[in-house]
Write an enzyme that holds these catalytic residues in place. Sequence first.
Site, short mmCIF file in Angstrom:
data_model
loop_
_atom_site.label_atom_id
_atom_site.label_comp_id
_atom_site.label_asym_id
_atom_site.label_seq_id
_atom_site.Cartn_x
_atom_site.Cartn_y
_atom_site.Cartn_z
N VAL A 1 0.84 -1.19 0.00
CA VAL A 1 0.00 0.00 0.00
C VAL A 1 0.88 1.24 0.00
O VAL A 1 1.84 1.33 0.76
CB VAL A 1 -0.97 0.00 1.20
CG1 VAL A 1 -0.25 -0.19 2.52
CG2 VAL A 1 -1.80 1.28 1.24
N SER A 2 0.57 2.19 -0.88
CA SER A 2 1.28 3.46 -0.98
C SER A 2 2.78 3.22 -1.16
O SER A 2 3.20 2.54 -2.09
CB SER A 2 0.97 4.31 0.26
OG SER A 2 1.38 5.65 0.07
#
Length: 279
Positions: free
Chosen positions: A112-113
């Site tokens: 994520v990210s």
Amino acid sequence: MSETISTPAKPLSTRPMQIRQVDTCGTTLRVAIWPGKSKRTPLLLFNGIGASLELLAPFADALGDIETIAFDVPGTGESSLPPIPYRMWMLSMLASRVLTILGYDRIDALGVSWGGAIAQQFALQNPRRCRRLVLAATSQGFLMLPGKLSVLAKFFTPRRFNDPVFRRAVAGEIYGGKARRHPALIREFRKTSRLGYLMQQFAIIGWTSVPWLPLLRQPTLIMAGDDDPVIPLANARLMTKLIRNSRLHVFNDGHLFLLSDAAEAGRVVRDFLNLKQAA
């Protein structure tokens, strides 16, 4: 290389979980494991910049019976600082060492990210060990279409982690989506080390996956929010075109849909990982 097992004093998750300390590559890593069904492929989670594994607990809860592993990268959460600065390829190797110590062979990976960069790197370096790949609210590195400078400037320091008042004030602006209306969605953020945060920033300077994304073999799910001020949706669309065996799922949300819409995100990921395909 060694590991110890402990039980958290305060439950971090509604699912049963274990916290382990793993010593490898000159650092001590805090690792969380949410046990699942032994016949299913485990899922390794790579977190966002500055974030400790507590932030992933609601999403891990939503994954149900999928065995899930996450760790604080060196210098974040309760993992010690590394002996030397690191790059993304080094973190990929570190993740492989952790998996070997813990006894895992083939896994699925989700990033994520900022953690999406590690997940992409891990998939490239481990084409046989990594069965499937999930990329959430992430991009292809410095060749990405950037968000607004006023938003990105607030990521130059870990202030949003260490100053709750500041975090609530800027949540809607920098995370978009449901955080615009409910800034308390990010109340689980923990303080983070300034030096550790700086090392994470150094690790991704100049990194891009654009030249080699077409080489990835893994079936890939790309998830993005349609109101993400940090990483605009156009980046997810580009990655979907570059990764041959990929699909895109768009949430009506912002950068933090794994938290603000954890149940739906968990369902989408479970459905993707459960697809029958020779891989």
